[in-house]
Design an enzyme around this catalytic site. Sequence first.
Site, PDB file in Angstrom:
ATOM      1  N   SER A  27       0.802  -1.221   0.000  1.00 39.80           N
ATOM      2  CA  SER A  27       0.000   0.000   0.000  1.00 39.80           C
ATOM      3  C   SER A  27       0.827   1.261   0.000  1.00 39.80           C
ATOM      4  CB  SER A  27      -0.914   0.016   1.237  1.00 39.80           C
ATOM      5  OG  SER A  27      -0.126  -0.012   2.417  1.00 39.80           O
ATOM      6  N   CYS A  28       2.135   1.163   0.231  1.00 38.04           N
ATOM      7  CA  CYS A  28       2.932   2.374   0.380  1.00 38.04           C
ATOM      8  C   CYS A  28       4.357   2.145  -0.074  1.00 38.04           C
ATOM      9  CB  CYS A  28       2.919   2.838   1.840  1.00 38.04           C
ATOM     10  SG  CYS A  28       3.956   4.272   2.143  1.00 38.04           S
ATOM     11  N   GLY A  29       4.769   2.862  -1.112  1.00 34.92           N
ATOM     12  CA  GLY A  29       6.113   2.685  -1.637  1.00 34.92           C
ATOM     13  C   GLY A  29       7.186   3.296  -0.784  1.00 34.92           C
TER      14      GLY A  29
END
Length: 278
Positions: free
Chosen positions: A111-113
């Site tokens: 969900s989050c790079g």
Amino acid sequence: MRLMVDRYKAVFFDGSGFLSREDAIAVEVPLSIAVNGTPFTITMQTPGRESDLARGLLFTEGVITDTREQPKILITGKNPEGHISSVNVSVPPALIAKDFANTRNVISASSCGICGKTSVDDENIPVQNSALLNGELVSKMFEAVAAVQEDFKQAGGTHAAGAFDIEGRLLAVSEDIGRHNAVDKVIGHLLNNQLLPQAKCLTVSGRVSYEIVNKTRAAGIPFLAAVSAPSSLAIEKAQEAGITLMAFCRNNKFTIYSNPQQVEQGQKFVSTGRINTM
């Protein structure tokens, strides 16, 4: 193309009672990426296009920035289901642009790079651009991506990214359970096929946060369009980077939050950005 969905038994409540049913669910698996045998990160991803993901991720993270380099990407492991679980990227040490030790945690969530990083990279070299985008092409770009979102049609659990030239022609598209993975896979595909110079607009499903803008800047793409909302930091970084950030791209409408002068008929709007309320 093989769909990356599994089917699961579930229990559905319809407001009056419970029913047994089967649902299609997007597949999520970990992929370990190493560079010359040294672990870089483990990212949660939708299986497929692992070489594009590894190439794009290492490029947008500033580890291998030479666009001419075609590193050898070797599969080093598979899970019991046959999905690739680890790859090693071989590249001459002289072409590794920065020391990546301790720059990412062990696991980067789908969900989050930026969750796997220990700090925000403030490097914000402006994107060079002289082309004007026809705003009427934006909705057509999203239609082109939606037409090939097969995993999303089945499971509804994946994001998509697409790269287009200034005339709105689709150059690359990818689906993944993570927005940032979809972007990295698209950028990796552009790099692996020498198409990056043609890419002028990147479309993404979902919201736009800092890491998506930073990947767009790293790729030198001057236009970024998203289905949902931007964050305040995304707007500020896009403005600094010379990127035209368009959000809420739905129903033939969109809102420009930075650099509107790069869109046809947008030159008359001289400023966008934060309004001081203090």
